[in-house]
Design an enzyme around this catalytic site. Structure first.
Site, PDB file in Angstrom:
ATOM      1  N   ASP A  49      -5.721  -0.706 -12.999  1.00  0.00           N
ATOM      2  CA  ASP A  49      -5.222   0.291 -12.116  1.00  0.00           C
ATOM      3  C   ASP A  49      -3.881   0.916 -12.188  1.00  0.00           C
ATOM      4  O   ASP A  49      -3.543   2.022 -11.454  1.00  0.00           O
ATOM      5  CB  ASP A  49      -4.928  -0.358 -10.730  1.00  0.00           C
ATOM      6  CG  ASP A  49      -6.464  -0.562 -10.608  1.00  0.00           C
ATOM      7  OD1 ASP A  49      -7.728   0.008 -10.465  1.00  0.00           O
ATOM      8  OD2 ASP A  49      -6.477  -1.667  -9.477  1.00  0.00           O
ATOM      9  N   HIS A  87      -4.792  -9.738 -11.033  1.00  0.00           N
ATOM     10  CA  HIS A  87      -5.898  -9.429 -10.261  1.00  0.00           C
ATOM     11  C   HIS A  87      -7.187 -10.875  -9.143  1.00  0.00           C
ATOM     12  O   HIS A  87      -6.123 -11.954 -10.201  1.00  0.00           O
ATOM     13  CB  HIS A  87      -6.675  -9.095 -11.389  1.00  0.00           C
ATOM     14  CG  HIS A  87      -7.853  -8.775 -11.853  1.00  0.00           C
ATOM     15  ND1 HIS A  87      -9.294  -9.582 -10.409  1.00  0.00           N
ATOM     16  CD2 HIS A  87      -8.289  -6.964 -11.147  1.00  0.00           C
ATOM     17  CE1 HIS A  87     -10.790  -8.847 -10.862  1.00  0.00           C
ATOM     18  NE2 HIS A  87     -10.171  -7.437 -10.753  1.00  0.00           N
TER      19      HIS A  87
END
Length: 430
Positions: A364, A306
Site C-alpha cells: 500500500d 502487516h
C-alpha cells in the site's frame, strides 16, 4: 496428512487432538472435536491462530516475506506473466498452455459487456455516490440479471458465473468511475487486452481518440497480479462465510467487496497516500517519525507493517519498481510524494524502532502513488483492489463449494452478558 497427535489436559484429563501437516508451513492442531470431548471451545479473537479451511491456492510465509500462488512466487508471475494468466492459474491450479490461454482470454473478452439495463441501474445513485457503494450494489444486482448461473450445485453454472464476474468487473468498475466523474460510459472493445480495455473504458471520451499507453497498461496489469489473492484475509473469509450458506456467487462477491471497503483492509493505500500528502516534504519526515514513536500521539505511519508479513512484503519490491516506471513514463521527475516515500522508506529500514518492530513497507505504501499518477482519484483505489481480488475470491469460493468437509460457518462465542433472569413487568420495575 500426519498421524501425530497433540495432548491437551483439561480438568486433569488428557485429550488427544490430531495434528495435521500441510505441504509447507506450520502444522495445525485439529480442534473440531474439542467441544464434543470437553464441553469447551477455544477463544481466538480475529481467528489469527485458527485455520478455517484447507486450501491449495495461496501460501504466505510472513517471516520470510514469501507469497506463492499455486506454488509460483509472486515475483515471477508479476515479472513474466499477465493478469489473465494468473487468473487461469488461481482458478484451475496450473499455468495454461498457449492454446488454453488463448481460449481463456477469448472467453473473458467476450463476456465483458453488461446487460444494457444496468445503465439505468446506475442513475439511481446520487452523482456524488462513492464508487465502492456503487460496486457493492451493482455486483449484488448481477444475480438479478443472470439467473442462469446462480445454481451453485451445477459445475457448469459455477464456471459461467466465475467467467462473468472476472470479465464484467472491469466494466462495472469503469462505469462506477465514469458515473463518479460525470462522463458518459465507454463500452468495452474486444481487440484490446484485459487491462488496456479497462484503461480505455476509464479514460476515453467520445470527443477524441484514446490510445492506451503500454507502459501504464503493463504497470496496472502487474498491480492486478499483486492483488489477485492473499490467503484467508478478511474479505476472502467473508466470501467463504457467505458462500457456506449456499448464497449465489454474485451475492458472495458483493459481500467480499463490502468487507474490502473497510479502511483497515482495502482502504490502506488511500490512507498511505494521505499520510504522504500530510508529511509534504522530506525535511518534515523526522518530525513525523518522532510522532509515530510517541505512544501518546495518535499519528500512525500508514503503509508500514502487516498482520502477516514480519519481513519486507514481496509485493512492495515489485510495486516500488512499478512506481518508478510509471512516473518516468509520465515525465514526473520530481514528485514530492515519491520523494517523501523514498526517503521515509530508507529511514524506516534503518531506524532501530522500525527494525525492532519489523515495520517494513508494504504494498500500500507505493500503490497509492502509482494509481494517483495514472489519473485515478483516491475514491477509486479500493475499487481497483476489488477488481483484482475478484478472481481470488472466486477461486476460494469454488474451492469451498467443492470441499466435502466444509459446512456452514458458525463461529462460537464466550458469553459475558447477564446470566438467566426472570421477566419483571413494567409496573414492578423501579
Amino acid at each position: 496428512m500426519s498421524s501425530e497427535t497433540s495432548t491437551l489436559t483439561v480438568d486433569n484429563k488428557p485429550v488427544d487432538l490430531a495434528v495435521k501437516e500441510g505441504t509447507i508451513g506450520p502444522s495445525v492442531i485439529d480442534i473440531s472435536k474439542l467441544y464434543g470431548q470437553t464441553g469447551m471451545f477455544t477463544y481466538d479473537p480475529g481467528f489469527t491462530s485458527t485455520a478455517s479451511c484447507e486450501s491449495k491456492i495461496t501460501y504466505i510465509d510472513g517471516d520470510k516475506g514469501v507469497l506463492l500462488y499455486r506454488g509460483y512466487p509472486i515475483e515471477q508471475l508479476a515479472e513474466h506473466g499477465d493478469f489473465l494468466e494468473t487468473c487461469y492459474l488461481l482458478l484451475y491450479g496450473e499455468l495454461p498452455t498457449a492454446a488454453q490461454k488463448a481460449d481463456f482470454d477469448y472467453r473473458v473478452t467476450r463476456h465483458t459487456m453488461v446487460h444494457d439495463q444496468m445503465n439505468r441501474f446506475f442513475t439511481g445513485f446520487r452523482r456524488d455516490a462513492h464508487p465502492m457503494a456503487i460496486m457493492v450494489a451493482c455486483v449484488g444486482a448481477l444475480s438479478a440479471f443472470y439467473h442462469d448461473s446462480t445454481d451453485i450445485s451445477d459445475p457448469h453454472q459455477r464456471m459461467v458465473a466465475s467467467m462473468r464476474m472476472i470479465a464484467k468487473m472491469p466494466t462495472l468498475a469503469a462505469m462506477a468511475y465514469k458515473y463518479h466523474v460525470g462522463q458518459p460510459f465507454v463500452y468495452p472493445q474486444n481487440d484490446l487486452d484485459y487491462t488496456s480495455n479497462f484503461l480505455r473504458m476509464c479514460f476515453a471520451v467520445p470527443a477524441e481518440e484514446y490510445k492506451v499507453n503500454p507502459v501504464l497498461s503493463r504497470a496496472l496489469d502487474r498491480i492486478f497480479i499483486l492483488h489477485a489473492d492473499h490467503e484467508q484475509n478478511a474479505s476472502t473469509s467473508t466470501v467463504r462465510l457467505a458462500g457456506s450458506s449456499g448464497a449465489n456467487p454474485f451475492a458472495c462477491i458483493a459481500a467480499g467487496i463490502a468487507c474490502l471497503w473497510g479502511p483497515a483492509h482495502g482502504g490502506a493505500n488511500e490512507a498511505a497516500l494521505k499520510m504522504l500528502e500530510e508529511i509534504g516534504t522530506p525535511d518534515r519526515i523526522p518530525e513525523y517519525i518522532a510522532k509515530a514513536k510517541d505512544k501518546n500521539d495518535p499519528f500512525r505511519l500508514m503503509g508500514f507493517g502487516h498482520r502477516v508479513y514480519k519481513n519486507y512484503d514481496p509485493r512492495a519490491r515489485i510495486m516500488q519498481k512499478t512506481t518508478h516506471e510509471v512516473l518516468n513514463e509520465l515525465g514526473i521527475k520530481d514528485d514530492p510524494l515519491l520523494d517523501v516515500a523514498v526517503e521515509l522508506e530508507q529511514i524506516a529500514l534503518k531506524d532501530e524502532y522500525f527494525v525492532e518492530k519489523k515495520l517494513y513497507p508494504n504494498i500500500d505504501f507505493y500503490s497509492g502513488i502509482t494509481l494517483k499518477a495514472m489519473g485515478f482519484p483516491t475514491s477509486m483505489f479500493t475499487v481497483l483492489f476489488a477488481l483484482a481480488r475478484t478472481v481470488g475470491w472466486i477461486a476460494q469460493w469454488s474451492e469451498m463449494i467443492e470441499d466435502p468437509s466444509q459446512r456452514i460457518g458458525r463461529p462460537r462465542q464466550l458469553y459475558v452478558g447477564e446470566p438467566q433472569r426472570d421477566y419483571v413487568t413494567v409496573a414492578q420495575r423501579g
